[in-house]
Design an enzyme around this catalytic site. Structure first.
Site, mmCIF file in Angstrom:
data_model
loop_
_atom_site.group_PDB
_atom_site.id
_atom_site.type_symbol
_atom_site.label_atom_id
_atom_site.label_comp_id
_atom_site.label_asym_id
_atom_site.label_seq_id
_atom_site.Cartn_x
_atom_site.Cartn_y
_atom_site.Cartn_z
ATOM 1 N N SER A 146 42.470 18.219 -34.123
ATOM 2 C CA SER A 146 41.411 18.956 -34.760
ATOM 3 C C SER A 146 41.063 18.643 -36.085
ATOM 4 O O SER A 146 40.043 18.548 -36.779
ATOM 5 C CB SER A 146 41.764 20.579 -34.680
ATOM 6 O OG SER A 146 41.859 20.923 -33.169
ATOM 7 N N ARG B 281 51.770 14.033 -29.327
ATOM 8 C CA ARG B 281 50.745 12.588 -29.198
ATOM 9 C C ARG B 281 51.721 11.497 -29.674
ATOM 10 O O ARG B 281 51.782 10.595 -28.990
ATOM 11 C CB ARG B 281 49.779 12.815 -30.103
ATOM 12 C CG ARG B 281 48.969 13.787 -29.829
ATOM 13 C CD ARG B 281 47.879 14.270 -31.117
ATOM 14 N NE ARG B 281 48.742 15.023 -31.963
ATOM 15 C CZ ARG B 281 48.296 15.736 -32.909
ATOM 16 N NH1 ARG B 281 46.933 16.126 -33.098
ATOM 17 N NH2 ARG B 281 49.090 16.267 -33.732
ATOM 18 N N HIS C 122 43.405 18.218 -26.166
ATOM 19 C CA HIS C 122 43.649 19.769 -25.664
ATOM 20 C C HIS C 122 43.407 19.985 -24.261
ATOM 21 O O HIS C 122 44.267 20.516 -23.508
ATOM 22 C CB HIS C 122 43.027 20.902 -26.534
ATOM 23 C CG HIS C 122 43.252 20.988 -28.067
ATOM 24 N ND1 HIS C 122 42.491 21.130 -29.122
ATOM 25 C CD2 HIS C 122 44.536 21.235 -28.595
ATOM 26 C CE1 HIS C 122 43.027 21.295 -30.372
ATOM 27 N NE2 HIS C 122 44.302 21.230 -29.916
ATOM 28 N N LYS D 51 44.416 31.082 -43.273
ATOM 29 C CA LYS D 51 43.520 30.002 -43.213
ATOM 30 C C LYS D 51 42.057 30.128 -42.950
ATOM 31 O O LYS D 51 41.643 31.154 -42.459
ATOM 32 C CB LYS D 51 44.038 29.392 -41.897
ATOM 33 C CG LYS D 51 45.049 28.179 -42.045
ATOM 34 C CD LYS D 51 45.120 27.159 -40.826
ATOM 35 C CE LYS D 51 46.245 26.370 -40.665
ATOM 36 N NZ LYS D 51 46.268 25.618 -39.340
HETATM 37 O O1 PNS Z 1 47.830 23.912 -33.097
HETATM 38 P P1 PNS Z 1 48.627 24.432 -34.045
HETATM 39 O O2 PNS Z 1 47.864 25.043 -35.247
HETATM 40 O O3 PNS Z 1 49.653 23.164 -34.328
HETATM 41 O O4 PNS Z 1 49.569 25.361 -33.329
HETATM 42 C C1 PNS Z 1 50.797 26.102 -34.127
HETATM 43 C C2 PNS Z 1 51.336 27.294 -33.438
HETATM 44 C C3 PNS Z 1 50.095 28.165 -33.307
HETATM 45 C C4 PNS Z 1 51.988 27.067 -31.867
HETATM 46 C C5 PNS Z 1 52.256 27.918 -34.430
HETATM 47 O O5 PNS Z 1 51.936 28.030 -35.615
HETATM 48 C C6 PNS Z 1 52.861 29.395 -33.728
HETATM 49 O O6 PNS Z 1 53.291 29.360 -32.834
HETATM 50 N N1 PNS Z 1 52.641 30.457 -34.600
HETATM 51 C C7 PNS Z 1 52.807 31.609 -34.304
HETATM 52 C C8 PNS Z 1 53.947 32.388 -35.357
HETATM 53 C C9 PNS Z 1 55.349 31.907 -35.062
HETATM 54 O O7 PNS Z 1 55.584 32.369 -33.822
HETATM 55 N N2 PNS Z 1 55.999 31.429 -35.870
HETATM 56 C C10 PNS Z 1 57.264 30.712 -35.449
HETATM 57 C C11 PNS Z 1 57.393 29.587 -34.827
HETATM 58 S S1 PNS Z 1 59.021 28.697 -34.625
#
Ligand code: PNS
Length: 164
Positions: free
Chosen positions: A132, A94, A17, A41
């Protein structure tokens, strides 16, 4: 003013990150590191702990003139990005296996909000397998994770596992 949102769970923040944030600083004037508040979560670190760790670490990285902020958000990412007047969402990719999910999210986000662009960035290859989730799993089973998360984060993980 080129402002980007770098969203994620950051539970915990890894060197991968931080590598993406440093690279992003070459492209943007300001990056808001936005931690998703995920009601279902069970995270290792609370939002407050993650904000605190990211604030400390972003003070230490090589950011040039880029302004780094740490925030949290709930609900739709694109809605949050518009509220913050950002033009871009940054995501780290990645391996090719990340691409399918990231493409799906990027295209859905673009459909929801065509004014926001998603930019994919590649971390240093040393971190191409670091997440993570895998860091927590290996740590929980007693494996070495030094070099994959900052020493300070590892210390916090040890304290957490000792119930501190
Ligand atoms: O680090 P992560 O957990 O892979 O991040 C995922 C994240 C936070 C980018 C994604 O879950 C997100 O944007 N969530 C917010 C809800 C949202 O907008 N969902 C629609 C995405 S298409």
């Amino acid at each position: 003013m080129r402002r980007a949102i770098y969203p994620g769970s950051f539970d915990p923040v890894t060197n991968g990150h931080l590598d993406i944030i440093e690279r992003g600083c070459k492209l943007f004037d300001e990056i808001i590191i936005a931690i998703l508040v995920h009601p279902d979560k069970k995270p290792m670190f609370t939002i407050e702990e993650r904000v605190e760790m990211l604030e400390q670490l972003t003070g230490e990285i090589n950011k040039g003139a880029c302004v780094l902020r740490v925030d949290n958000f709930q609900g739709l990412l694109v809605k949050y990005a518009v509220e913050r007047e950002a033009q871009t969402i940054v995501r780290g990719i990645r391996a090719i296996s990340d691409y399918e999910y990231e493409l799906q999210m990027a295209l859905m986000n673009r459909r929801l909000e065509p004014r926001i662009e998603t930019v994919f960035m590649m971390p240093h290859e040393d971190y191409s397998y670091v997440s993570s989730r895998i860091v927590k799993e290996v740590f929980g089973l007693g494996g070495a994770i030094d070099g994959l998360v900052p020493a300070f984060v590892m210390e916090r993980m040890k304290r957490k596992s000792n119930g501190v």
